[in-house]
Design an enzyme around this catalytic site. Sequence first.
Site, PDB file in Angstrom:
ATOM      1  CG  ASN A 169      79.372 -58.950 100.418  1.00  0.00           C
ATOM      2  OD1 ASN A 169      80.057 -59.539 101.217  1.00  0.00           O
ATOM      3  ND2 ASN A 169      79.673 -59.315  99.049  1.00  0.00           N
ATOM      4  CG  ASP A 170      73.691 -55.452 100.185  1.00  0.00           C
ATOM      5  OD1 ASP A 170      74.136 -54.334 100.055  1.00  0.00           O
ATOM      6  OD2 ASP A 170      73.160 -56.012  99.088  1.00  0.00           O
ATOM      7  CG  HIS A 223      96.611 -47.791  93.567  1.00  0.00           C
ATOM      8  ND1 HIS A 223      96.090 -46.784  92.876  1.00  0.00           N
ATOM      9  CD2 HIS A 223      96.148 -47.712  94.768  1.00  0.00           C
ATOM     10  CE1 HIS A 223      95.282 -46.157  93.753  1.00  0.00           C
ATOM     11  NE2 HIS A 223      95.347 -46.486  94.787  1.00  0.00           N
ATOM     12  NE  ARG A 241      77.643 -54.040  99.542  1.00  0.00           N
ATOM     13  CZ  ARG A 241      77.672 -54.804  98.368  1.00  0.00           C
ATOM     14  NH1 ARG A 241      78.913 -55.138  97.745  1.00  0.00           N
ATOM     15  NH2 ARG A 241      76.571 -54.916  97.765  1.00  0.00           N
ATOM     16  NE  ARG A 276      71.231 -61.853  93.855  1.00  0.00           N
ATOM     17  CZ  ARG A 276      72.188 -61.072  94.157  1.00  0.00           C
ATOM     18  NH1 ARG A 276      72.832 -61.181  95.286  1.00  0.00           N
ATOM     19  NH2 ARG A 276      72.889 -60.664  93.415  1.00  0.00           N
ATOM     20  CD  GLU A 289      70.322 -59.018 100.167  1.00  0.00           C
ATOM     21  OE1 GLU A 289      71.547 -58.510  99.820  1.00  0.00           O
ATOM     22  OE2 GLU A 289      69.290 -59.379  99.492  1.00  0.00           O
ATOM     23  CB  CYS A 299      75.437 -66.263  99.175  1.00  0.00           C
ATOM     24  SG  CYS A 299      74.342 -65.194  99.492  1.00  0.00           S
ATOM     25  NE  ARG A 315      77.282 -62.237  93.157  1.00  0.00           N
ATOM     26  CZ  ARG A 315      78.298 -63.006  92.853  1.00  0.00           C
ATOM     27  NH1 ARG A 315      78.885 -63.516  92.000  1.00  0.00           N
ATOM     28  NH2 ARG A 315      79.201 -62.983  94.058  1.00  0.00           N
TER      29      ARG A 315
END
Length: 837
Positions: free
Chosen positions: A719-720, A459, A730, A602, A696, A767, A566
Amino acid sequence: MPDNNNDLTLSAPLSGPVLTLGNVPDDVFASGAMGDGIAIDPLNDCLHAPCAGVVIHVARTGHALTIRADNGAEVLLHVGIDTVELQGEGFALLVQQGARVSNGQPLVRFDLDRIARQCKSLVSLIILTNGEQFELRPVAVNAVKVGEALLRIVARQAGVVQPVMADTAEAHASASVRITHRGGLHARPAALIRKTAQGFSSLSQLHFAGKSASCASLIGLMGLGIGEQDEVQVTCRGQDCDAALQALVAALSLTTAEAVQAPVIAAARPVNREAGVLQGVCAAPGLVCGPLFRLNSIELPEDPRNHARHEQLQHLDSALEQVRGEIRNTLEHARQRQAVEEEEIFAAHLALLEDPTLLEAATAAIEHGSAATHAWRDAIQAQCAVLLGLGKPLFAERANDLRDLQQRVLRALLGEAWQFELPAGAIVVAHELTPSDLLQLSAQNAAGICMAEGGATSHVAILARGKDLPCVVALGSEVLAITQGQRVVLDAANGRLELNPDDARHAQVHQIRDAQKQRRQLQQAQAHAAASTLDGVGIEVAANVASSSEAQIAYDNGADGVGLLRTEFLFVDRRTAPDEQEQRQAYQAVMDAMGDKSVIIRTIDVGGDKQLDYLPLPAEANPVLGLRGIRMAQVRPELLDQQLRALLQVSPLQRCRILLPMVSEVDELLHIRQRLDELCAELQLTQRPELGVMIEVPAAALMAEQLAEHADFLSIGTNDLSQYTLAMDRDHAGLAARVDALHPALLRLIAQTCSGAAKHGRWVGVCGALASDPLATPVLVGLGVRELSVSPPQIAAIKDRVRHLDAAQCRQLSQALLNLSSAGAVRQACQHHWPLS
């Protein structure tokens, strides 16, 4: 109430409705991480003993205690959720630690009203903490009164896996499965198994080589020593045992690999063939020179073992809570920076810190007179010895995560701050560093890291690569004998530590680094200028932010605007929702920080994996497919109305753009547009801010042309979109490396979105994390994206990337990428067509 065969029936310690653990409003208890048990929503104000026994632990704040019954079962009684925050106020202890109690004896009186007003929940827990020796069998009741039968505790037969019985009162299921996780069941796949088991109410265990472990215990799972291709037995007991078994078998047989990007992944120490050079293994590339600084671990004096148990338990509780808070802060910062690997690492640390096996070992040592410091150290070292004794490199590396928790908790117990005066440009050397060590050293501007031990799959190595911090591991004990302050050269890419570099070598290293620095400075000098391709196509490079302070950083870094604010930062980690005035002030602060640039805000995106304490939502089998994003407006329209009113009051309104998350059909957009028009009329506004839609979910991408007819712009959340298109969570430990937004299927959806938007003259932005990937920049430009919203530190580099592209060539080459077979093939082609220098 003892029964035959050393079994025990627990009586209800409280009166009230009975709940299963899965319905408890707390992730740790509901997951079974603390052990199996049951809950009661109390109607009375006194906690009673559920059996005869000895009080072996009392929480310093009086809200919880543990009784060891005469048959050895240890039962934790915990009043309310998050009641530790009351710091003992409202609780009156009627017994002391070490006291012998009888069944039904009053233990704690508490203020019901105060807990209801100030804490998360009144729901109180009855947890069996040593479930490896006993199992629970609930008595079928919906509500109980104090003293009525509640649970049966049945002693397990040592070393025997209970067979599946067709006529048993409780459903069982079992199966054998071969482990295909690379390196066996080490920390990450063990965390996956634990997370999978948490999704079911059944008690699940793994059995291997005559040993068993609960799927709720990371340490227990790793301690089984299960290697790649080993065959294990899985047993599940409970109402949903069949579904739990199926999910666990799938998780156990999933092929995964460590996400290793270093040139060399083996940790075996190479033979040193060059005088004046220590040869190790590259964990994170880079070339630096500077003075060497040796970092030593904490050493404890001899323990007299005559400490007051209650005092030492309090010390340990306080230290553990302090470290949990530190890790939660690290997790939050990692989430804000979208540092997925860092988030995964410290989420595993948090789980380890709450592991019942580890906590029980430390508590037991304190009960026998040990100091909290020594009890914690010994508990960690015992588990490390188990992992190291397995003789497998990956398990040995995972012991380093436990040592990290050892050091962190010891510092908290000793009151020592993690603070060292590093020389400028220091190269830090240690026997083996931990993840939290590395974060601290990075924050103090260490130039490089070298370790005597460690591995390239650790890690620490993953974090070093994420921090762009040169790191070499497995250098051998010789590295610890180097004189403090000696100047060295760390050529991490080649795994070399040069002990006696001459002036020419120093000059060469400085020349190479100066060239890299000069390029970054040149990029930064041009960061505030607009970015256009060589053939004149303008690309707006905006920033993703979550606060006004981040917006200021973005502005200073040359952002062309905010591509994504956000707004969840206003709503989380609080007991009540922000009012309209507080919201308006927060949004205005972001607008002010960005000068004359536009800000895309958003609307609140909660639900799924983002829950609010004051906004209870029904339990969902698949939260990411449930009530989240704009769908919340269907169940709580007043929440969105309040936010829209606040947004409509910022100034100047024309610089504010509103973005709607999780839209999947045109009617959702039309409904919000109509509501926005109504609110504008109520506020007597003559203009309405632009209204955009996040793309998304695949449905939105496929309907982009229809959405663009009514939206002012589209913004792709890769991402989504990746997880929904690829059907891969994810956040799934075993699948994270495969959720790649450069997958051809994703590129096809992006291409369709841009094409549909163009038919109505709308622009498209990205984004998601893909916008911050310089390898993807030419592909996005080629597919028609005209705005990239990235993390603030990457603005200058992405703008520089755009300025070296030919948009026409990008269009031509990008179309061919849509026909490739995988994300890996796309990345290889991108590197060929548009190499990263």
